[in-house]
Design a protein around this motif. Structure first.
Motif, PDB file in Angstrom:
ATOM      1  N   ASN A  66       0.888  -1.154   0.000  1.00 40.04           N
ATOM      2  CA  ASN A  66       0.000   0.000   0.000  1.00 40.04           C
ATOM      3  C   ASN A  66       0.924   1.201   0.000  1.00 40.04           C
ATOM      4  OD1 ASN A  66      -2.397  -1.407  -0.141  1.00 40.04           O
ATOM      5  ND2 ASN A  66      -2.492  -1.696   2.051  1.00 40.04           N
ATOM      6  N   ARG A  67       1.160   1.835   1.135  1.00 44.73           N
ATOM      7  CA  ARG A  67       2.197   2.881   1.203  1.00 44.73           C
ATOM      8  C   ARG A  67       3.572   2.243   1.290  1.00 44.73           C
ATOM      9  NH1 ARG A  67      -0.819   6.072   5.745  1.00 44.73           N
ATOM     10  NH2 ARG A  67      -2.485   6.949   4.506  1.00 44.73           N
ATOM     11  N   SER A  68       3.695   1.236   2.126  1.00 42.65           N
ATOM     12  CA  SER A  68       4.938   0.491   2.313  1.00 42.65           C
ATOM     13  C   SER A  68       4.651  -0.980   2.040  1.00 42.65           C
ATOM     14  CB  SER A  68       5.452   0.662   3.745  1.00 42.65           C
ATOM     15  OG  SER A  68       5.787   2.009   3.993  1.00 42.65           O
ATOM     16  N   SER A  69       5.692  -1.771   1.898  1.00 40.21           N
ATOM     17  CA  SER A  69       5.524  -3.202   1.670  1.00 40.21           C
ATOM     18  C   SER A  69       4.851  -3.852   2.868  1.00 40.21           C
ATOM     19  CB  SER A  69       6.881  -3.854   1.416  1.00 40.21           C
ATOM     20  OG  SER A  69       7.452  -3.342   0.240  1.00 40.21           O
ATOM     21  N   LEU A  70       4.115  -4.933   2.599  1.00 39.06           N
ATOM     22  CA  LEU A  70       3.360  -5.639   3.625  1.00 39.06           C
ATOM     23  C   LEU A  70       3.959  -7.017   3.888  1.00 39.06           C
ATOM     24  CD1 LEU A  70      -0.189  -4.887   2.161  1.00 39.06           C
ATOM     25  CD2 LEU A  70       0.949  -3.688   4.043  1.00 39.06           C
ATOM     26  N   ALA A  71       3.849  -7.464   5.139  1.00 36.91           N
ATOM     27  CA  ALA A  71       4.273  -8.815   5.503  1.00 36.91           C
ATOM     28  C   ALA A  71       3.060  -9.715   5.733  1.00 36.91           C
ATOM     29  CB  ALA A  71       5.143  -8.775   6.764  1.00 36.91           C
ATOM     30  N   LEU A  89       4.596 -13.048   6.799  1.00 38.30           N
ATOM     31  CA  LEU A  89       5.887 -13.279   6.162  1.00 38.30           C
ATOM     32  C   LEU A  89       6.978 -12.788   7.111  1.00 38.30           C
ATOM     33  CD1 LEU A  89       5.147 -11.931   2.566  1.00 38.30           C
ATOM     34  CD2 LEU A  89       5.109 -14.309   3.350  1.00 38.30           C
ATOM     35  N   ILE A  90       8.157 -13.330   6.985  1.00 40.09           N
ATOM     36  CA  ILE A  90       9.285 -12.879   7.792  1.00 40.09           C
ATOM     37  C   ILE A  90       9.699 -11.478   7.357  1.00 40.09           C
ATOM     38  CG2 ILE A  90      11.713 -13.313   8.351  1.00 40.09           C
ATOM     39  CD1 ILE A  90      11.039 -16.351   7.944  1.00 40.09           C
ATOM     40  N   THR A  91       9.693 -11.246   6.039  1.00 34.40           N
ATOM     41  CA  THR A  91      10.103  -9.968   5.467  1.00 34.40           C
ATOM     42  C   THR A  91       8.949  -9.368   4.671  1.00 34.40           C
ATOM     43  OG1 THR A  91      12.376 -10.771   5.260  1.00 34.40           O
ATOM     44  CG2 THR A  91      11.784  -8.843   3.944  1.00 34.40           C
ATOM     45  N   ALA A  92       8.607  -8.117   4.951  1.00 24.28           N
ATOM     46  CA  ALA A  92       7.610  -7.420   4.135  1.00 24.28           C
ATOM     47  C   ALA A  92       8.162  -7.306   2.720  1.00 24.28           C
ATOM     48  CB  ALA A  92       7.334  -6.042   4.727  1.00 24.28           C
ATOM     49  N   ARG A  93       7.308  -7.573   1.708  1.00 19.03           N
ATOM     50  CA  ARG A  93       7.796  -7.557   0.331  1.00 19.03           C
ATOM     51  C   ARG A  93       6.647  -7.388  -0.649  1.00 19.03           C
ATOM     52  NH1 ARG A  93      11.350 -12.226  -0.485  1.00 19.03           N
ATOM     53  NH2 ARG A  93      11.629 -12.357   1.745  1.00 19.03           N
ATOM     54  N   ASP A  94       6.979  -6.882  -1.810  1.00 18.94           N
ATOM     55  CA  ASP A  94       6.050  -6.814  -2.938  1.00 18.94           C
ATOM     56  C   ASP A  94       6.835  -7.094  -4.207  1.00 18.94           C
ATOM     57  OD1 ASP A  94       6.623  -3.956  -4.326  1.00 18.94           O
ATOM     58  OD2 ASP A  94       6.766  -3.736  -2.157  1.00 18.94           O
ATOM     59  N   GLY A  95       6.129  -7.476  -5.260  1.00 19.58           N
ATOM     60  CA  GLY A  95       6.810  -7.784  -6.514  1.00 19.58           C
ATOM     61  C   GLY A  95       7.615  -9.066  -6.472  1.00 19.58           C
ATOM     62  N   THR A 112      10.780  -6.572  -3.746  1.00 21.99           N
ATOM     63  CA  THR A 112      11.317  -5.341  -3.184  1.00 21.99           C
ATOM     64  C   THR A 112      10.641  -5.034  -1.860  1.00 21.99           C
ATOM     65  OG1 THR A 112       9.718  -4.041  -4.444  1.00 21.99           O
ATOM     66  CG2 THR A 112      11.894  -4.278  -5.410  1.00 21.99           C
ATOM     67  N   LYS A 113      11.322  -4.247  -1.056  1.00 22.61           N
ATOM     68  CA  LYS A 113      10.753  -3.775   0.200  1.00 22.61           C
ATOM     69  C   LYS A 113      10.715  -2.253   0.136  1.00 22.61           C
ATOM     70  CE  LYS A 113      11.079  -3.941   5.200  1.00 22.61           C
ATOM     71  NZ  LYS A 113      11.782  -4.490   6.354  1.00 22.61           N
ATOM     72  N   HIS A 114       9.497  -1.710   0.071  1.00 23.79           N
ATOM     73  CA  HIS A 114       9.290  -0.263   0.049  1.00 23.79           C
ATOM     74  C   HIS A 114       9.031   0.215   1.471  1.00 23.79           C
ATOM     75  CE1 HIS A 114       8.454  -1.148  -4.179  1.00 23.79           C
ATOM     76  NE2 HIS A 114       8.681   0.137  -4.416  1.00 23.79           N
ATOM     77  N   SER A 115       9.770   1.206   1.914  1.00 22.57           N
ATOM     78  CA  SER A 115       9.561   1.818   3.231  1.00 22.57           C
ATOM     79  C   SER A 115       9.379   3.309   3.013  1.00 22.57           C
ATOM     80  CB  SER A 115      10.774   1.597   4.146  1.00 22.57           C
ATOM     81  OG  SER A 115      11.021   0.228   4.301  1.00 22.57           O
ATOM     82  N   CYS A 116       8.329   3.863   3.609  1.00 28.54           N
ATOM     83  CA  CYS A 116       8.089   5.295   3.471  1.00 28.54           C
ATOM     84  C   CYS A 116       9.032   6.051   4.404  1.00 28.54           C
ATOM     85  CB  CYS A 116       6.644   5.631   3.798  1.00 28.54           C
ATOM     86  SG  CYS A 116       6.243   7.324   3.396  1.00 28.54           S
ATOM     87  N   VAL A 117       9.784   6.982   3.850  1.00 25.38           N
ATOM     88  CA  VAL A 117      10.758   7.750   4.620  1.00 25.38           C
ATOM     89  C   VAL A 117      10.157   9.079   5.069  1.00 25.38           C
ATOM     90  CG1 VAL A 117      13.031   8.850   4.531  1.00 25.38           C
ATOM     91  CG2 VAL A 117      12.648   6.679   3.365  1.00 25.38           C
ATOM     92  N   ARG A 118       9.308   9.664   4.230  1.00 25.91           N
ATOM     93  CA  ARG A 118       8.760  10.977   4.548  1.00 25.91           C
ATOM     94  C   ARG A 118       7.315  11.067   4.059  1.00 25.91           C
ATOM     95  NH1 ARG A 118      11.995  15.018   1.508  1.00 25.91           N
ATOM     96  NH2 ARG A 118      13.445  13.440   2.148  1.00 25.91           N
ATOM     97  N   PHE A 119       6.429  11.548   4.925  1.00 29.17           N
ATOM     98  CA  PHE A 119       5.028  11.737   4.571  1.00 29.17           C
ATOM     99  C   PHE A 119       4.738  13.195   4.280  1.00 29.17           C
ATOM    100  CE2 PHE A 119       4.903   7.856   7.080  1.00 29.17           C
ATOM    101  CZ  PHE A 119       4.061   7.057   6.314  1.00 29.17           C
ATOM    102  N   TYR A 120       3.723  13.433   3.480  1.00 32.07           N
ATOM    103  CA  TYR A 120       3.254  14.795   3.271  1.00 32.07           C
ATOM    104  C   TYR A 120       1.733  14.802   3.310  1.00 32.07           C
ATOM    105  CZ  TYR A 120       2.473  13.742  -1.712  1.00 32.07           C
ATOM    106  OH  TYR A 120       2.043  13.217  -2.879  1.00 32.07           O
ATOM    107  N   TYR A 121       1.134  15.806   2.813  1.00 28.10           N
ATOM    108  CA  TYR A 121      -0.304  16.047   2.831  1.00 28.10           C
ATOM    109  C   TYR A 121      -1.136  14.767   2.697  1.00 28.10           C
ATOM    110  CZ  TYR A 121      -4.509  18.782   1.805  1.00 28.10           C
ATOM    111  OH  TYR A 121      -5.754  19.334   1.834  1.00 28.10           O
ATOM    112  N   LYS A 129      12.184   4.523   0.506  1.00 29.73           N
ATOM    113  CA  LYS A 129      13.440   3.786   0.496  1.00 29.73           C
ATOM    114  C   LYS A 129      13.072   2.441  -0.122  1.00 29.73           C
ATOM    115  CE  LYS A 129      16.862   1.683   3.513  1.00 29.73           C
ATOM    116  NZ  LYS A 129      17.231   1.414   4.906  1.00 29.73           N
ATOM    117  N   ILE A 130      13.793   2.047  -1.158  1.00 32.07           N
ATOM    118  CA  ILE A 130      13.480   0.804  -1.857  1.00 32.07           C
ATOM    119  C   ILE A 130      14.681  -0.128  -1.777  1.00 32.07           C
ATOM    120  CG2 ILE A 130      12.809  -0.239  -4.039  1.00 32.07           C
ATOM    121  CD1 ILE A 130      11.613   2.504  -4.792  1.00 32.07           C
ATOM    122  N   LEU A 131      14.437  -1.317  -1.251  1.00 32.12           N
ATOM    123  CA  LEU A 131      15.471  -2.331  -1.119  1.00 32.12           C
ATOM    124  C   LEU A 131      15.090  -3.528  -1.977  1.00 32.12           C
ATOM    125  CD1 LEU A 131      17.991  -3.458   0.367  1.00 32.12           C
ATOM    126  CD2 LEU A 131      16.422  -4.237   2.156  1.00 32.12           C
TER     127      LEU A 131
END
Length: 140
Positions: A66-71, A89-95, A112-121, A129-131
């Motif tokens: 959704n905003r970040s990867s899900l486990a 899951l042990i590791t949140a992931r998508d794709g 990939t693991k998407h983590s939101c670093v900064r939020f706005y409106y 951050k994409i790993l």
């Protein structure tokens, strides 16, 4: 369908119906005989999830974003017409990919693991951050 979808999954079930999951956390069953869709509940998934038909007829829906990867991992049971939460899951992931093995377990690899670093409106993410993952896990 109840609404337009993109990045969803479609899984053929043993009875000929098709389970459609994502990306808005809902799921629907398509009946080819009637040409209709019916909502079957919350699949708790997002863009880039996988849906794997298991030997017992259940469908493992895993990961996504959704905003970040899900486990999250949920099982759809056709006989009950809904989802039940199961171990995460042990590791949140998508794709990622999910492959059914001969012993009935599901091998989940990469993605990939998407983590939101900064939020706005409106709490939207402005910087990710994409790993890229090289890990794998077995889901029984």
């Amino acid at each position: 369908m109840s609404e337009g979808r993109s990045g969803h999954t479609a899984t053929l079930l043993g009875d000929g119906t098709v389970l459609v999951t994502g990306t808005d956390n809902t799921a629907e069953l398509f009946s080819p005989g009637t040409g209709t869709f019916s909502v079957v509940g919350d699949g708790s998934t997002g863009f880039g999830a996988t849906a794997t038909l298991r030997k017992d007829g259940t469908v493992l829906v895993a990961g996504g974003r959704n905003r970040s990867s899900l486990a999250t991992a949920n099982l759809f049971a056709p006989e009950s017409g809904g989802f039940v939460a199961t171990g995460s899951l042990i590791t949140a992931r998508d794709g990622h990919t999910a492959t059914l093995l001969d012993d009935g377990t599901v091998l989940i690899t990469g993605g990939t693991k998407h983590s939101c670093v900064r939020f706005y409106y409106y709490h939207s993410c402005s910087d990710f951050k994409i790993l890229v993952l090289s890990s794998a896990e077995l889901f029984k």
